[in-house]
Design a protein around this motif. Structure first.
Motif, PDB file in Angstrom:
ATOM      1  N   LYS A  88       0.840  -1.206   0.000  1.00  0.00           N
ATOM      2  CA  LYS A  88       0.000   0.000   0.000  1.00  0.00           C
ATOM      3  C   LYS A  88       0.874   1.255   0.000  1.00  0.00           C
ATOM      4  N   ASP A  89       1.928   1.243   0.797  1.00  0.00           N
ATOM      5  CA  ASP A  89       2.798   2.407   0.898  1.00  0.00           C
ATOM      6  C   ASP A  89       3.643   2.626  -0.349  1.00  0.00           C
ATOM      7  N   ALA A  90       3.845   1.572  -1.138  1.00  0.00           N
ATOM      8  CA  ALA A  90       4.774   1.660  -2.259  1.00  0.00           C
ATOM      9  C   ALA A  90       4.118   1.648  -3.637  1.00  0.00           C
ATOM     10  N   VAL A  91       2.819   1.363  -3.699  1.00  0.00           N
ATOM     11  CA  VAL A  91       2.127   1.236  -4.986  1.00  0.00           C
ATOM     12  C   VAL A  91       1.005   2.271  -5.063  1.00  0.00           C
ATOM     13  N   PRO A  92       0.879   2.975  -6.192  1.00  0.00           N
ATOM     14  CA  PRO A  92      -0.180   3.981  -6.330  1.00  0.00           C
ATOM     15  C   PRO A  92      -1.579   3.371  -6.164  1.00  0.00           C
ATOM     16  N   TYR A  93      -2.510   4.193  -5.673  1.00  0.00           N
ATOM     17  CA  TYR A  93      -3.871   3.742  -5.382  1.00  0.00           C
ATOM     18  C   TYR A  93      -4.530   3.077  -6.584  1.00  0.00           C
ATOM     19  N   GLU A  94      -4.402   3.672  -7.759  1.00  0.00           N
ATOM     20  CA  GLU A  94      -5.075   3.151  -8.950  1.00  0.00           C
ATOM     21  C   GLU A  94      -4.672   1.694  -9.207  1.00  0.00           C
ATOM     22  N   ARG A  96      -3.552  -0.417  -6.911  1.00  0.00           N
ATOM     23  CA  ARG A  96      -4.091  -1.238  -5.819  1.00  0.00           C
ATOM     24  C   ARG A  96      -5.564  -1.539  -6.050  1.00  0.00           C
ATOM     25  N   GLU A  97      -6.300  -0.555  -6.523  1.00  0.00           N
ATOM     26  CA  GLU A  97      -7.727  -0.747  -6.770  1.00  0.00           C
ATOM     27  C   GLU A  97      -7.963  -1.779  -7.867  1.00  0.00           C
ATOM     28  N   SER A  98      -7.223  -1.694  -8.946  1.00  0.00           N
ATOM     29  CA  SER A  98      -7.435  -2.639 -10.043  1.00  0.00           C
ATOM     30  C   SER A  98      -6.980  -4.052  -9.698  1.00  0.00           C
ATOM     31  N   VAL A  99      -6.038  -4.186  -8.782  1.00  0.00           N
ATOM     32  CA  VAL A  99      -5.606  -5.535  -8.409  1.00  0.00           C
ATOM     33  C   VAL A  99      -6.687  -6.249  -7.599  1.00  0.00           C
ATOM     34  N   ILE A 100      -7.548  -5.523  -6.904  1.00  0.00           N
ATOM     35  CA  ILE A 100      -8.663  -6.150  -6.183  1.00  0.00           C
ATOM     36  C   ILE A 100      -9.569  -6.873  -7.177  1.00  0.00           C
ATOM     37  N   GLU A 101      -9.809  -6.241  -8.313  1.00  0.00           N
ATOM     38  CA  GLU A 101     -10.616  -6.891  -9.340  1.00  0.00           C
ATOM     39  C   GLU A 101      -9.926  -8.164  -9.832  1.00  0.00           C
ATOM     40  N   LEU A 127      -6.474  -3.545   3.914  1.00  0.00           N
ATOM     41  CA  LEU A 127      -5.077  -3.146   4.135  1.00  0.00           C
ATOM     42  C   LEU A 127      -4.526  -2.322   2.976  1.00  0.00           C
ATOM     43  N   LEU A 128      -5.066  -2.546   1.775  1.00  0.00           N
ATOM     44  CA  LEU A 128      -4.645  -1.755   0.621  1.00  0.00           C
ATOM     45  C   LEU A 128      -5.359  -0.407   0.561  1.00  0.00           C
ATOM     46  N   GLY A 129      -6.303  -0.189   1.484  1.00  0.00           N
ATOM     47  CA  GLY A 129      -7.032   1.074   1.506  1.00  0.00           C
ATOM     48  C   GLY A 129      -8.219   1.087   0.568  1.00  0.00           C
ATOM     49  N   SER A 131     -12.139   0.279  -0.038  1.00  0.00           N
ATOM     50  CA  SER A 131     -13.333   0.118   0.794  1.00  0.00           C
ATOM     51  C   SER A 131     -14.049  -1.191   0.472  1.00  0.00           C
ATOM     52  N   ASP A 132     -14.840  -1.665   1.439  1.00  0.00           N
ATOM     53  CA  ASP A 132     -15.653  -2.863   1.218  1.00  0.00           C
ATOM     54  C   ASP A 132     -16.590  -2.650   0.035  1.00  0.00           C
ATOM     55  N   ARG A 133     -17.128  -1.462  -0.072  1.00  0.00           N
ATOM     56  CA  ARG A 133     -18.048  -1.155  -1.174  1.00  0.00           C
ATOM     57  C   ARG A 133     -17.341  -1.288  -2.516  1.00  0.00           C
ATOM     58  N   ASP A 134     -16.161  -0.687  -2.648  1.00  0.00           N
ATOM     59  CA  ASP A 134     -15.425  -0.768  -3.914  1.00  0.00           C
ATOM     60  C   ASP A 134     -15.016  -2.206  -4.222  1.00  0.00           C
ATOM     61  N   SER A 135     -14.669  -2.966  -3.202  1.00  0.00           N
ATOM     62  CA  SER A 135     -14.337  -4.369  -3.406  1.00  0.00           C
ATOM     63  C   SER A 135     -15.567  -5.151  -3.868  1.00  0.00           C
ATOM     64  N   ALA A 136     -16.716  -4.875  -3.259  1.00  0.00           N
ATOM     65  CA  ALA A 136     -17.958  -5.553  -3.661  1.00  0.00           C
ATOM     66  C   ALA A 136     -18.334  -5.190  -5.096  1.00  0.00           C
ATOM     67  N   LEU A 137     -18.154  -3.939  -5.468  1.00  0.00           N
ATOM     68  CA  LEU A 137     -18.435  -3.530  -6.845  1.00  0.00           C
ATOM     69  C   LEU A 137     -17.487  -4.227  -7.823  1.00  0.00           C
ATOM     70  N   ALA A 138     -16.232  -4.356  -7.431  1.00  0.00           N
ATOM     71  CA  ALA A 138     -15.271  -5.084  -8.271  1.00  0.00           C
ATOM     72  C   ALA A 138     -15.708  -6.535  -8.444  1.00  0.00           C
ATOM     73  N   ARG A 139     -16.143  -7.158  -7.348  1.00  0.00           N
ATOM     74  CA  ARG A 139     -16.618  -8.546  -7.415  1.00  0.00           C
ATOM     75  C   ARG A 139     -17.812  -8.663  -8.350  1.00  0.00           C
ATOM     76  N   GLN A 140     -18.739  -7.728  -8.254  1.00  0.00           N
ATOM     77  CA  GLN A 140     -19.929  -7.765  -9.104  1.00  0.00           C
ATOM     78  C   GLN A 140     -19.567  -7.604 -10.582  1.00  0.00           C
TER      79      GLN A 140
END
Length: 148
Positions: A88-94, A96-101, A127-129, A131-140
């Motif tokens: 999280k500290d070393a990788v840009p947010y964008e 990290r977000e796409s890796v959840i998908e 831990l990657l910052g 949200s549960d909502r964004d993770s759920a949307l990625a899952r959907q």
């Protein structure tokens, strides 16, 4: 083999990761999530390789090689909390977000939504910052693509 990489990643103030190091770290997270249920199934391995190939523009052989390196790093990496916080500290947010998908693709690739994998993915997303909502949307989004 990865001792220096892990030392740099878990330093008190890690420098941003180079592109190859970020690829490796994110690949290791995919492996960690896939292994969370104690079954590292061939569909999960194949999905990790496809995710790595698509995400980083790799051919099949390069994606396979990266997945193998990621498996080694995952086995040597510290506990999930420290490892993921370091990423999280070393990788840009964008990224990290796409890796959840991508993680959802891996978790759902064997056709079984396992409680251990769900719990690991929730922990990693938090831990990657992400949200549960964004993770759920990625899952959907993943589920919709898989059933299309």
């Amino acid at each position: 083999m990865f001792a220096d990489f892990l030392r740099r990643l878990t330093a008190p103030a890690p420098a941003p990761l180079s592109d190859p190091d970020a690829r490796l770290a994110l690949g290791a997270l995919l492996v960690r999530v896939a292994r969370a249920d104690g079954h590292y199934a061939p569909p999960e391995v194949a999905r990790i390789e496809r995710c790595l190939a698509a995400r980083f523009g790799l051919d099949a052989e390069a994606a396979r090689a990266l997945r193998i390196e990621a498996e080694i790093l995952e086995a040597e990496a510290p506990d999930t909390v420290r490892f993921t916080r370091a990423i999280k500290d070393a990788v840009p947010y964008e990224e990290r977000e796409s890796v959840i998908e991508a993680m959802w693709y891996v978790v759902l690739s064997d056709g079984v939504r396992d409680a251990e994998e769900d719990a690991m993915l929730r922990l990693v997303a938090n831990l990657l910052g992400i949200s549960d909502r964004d993770s759920a949307l990625a899952r959907q989004r993943v589920e919709a693509r898989m059933h299309a």
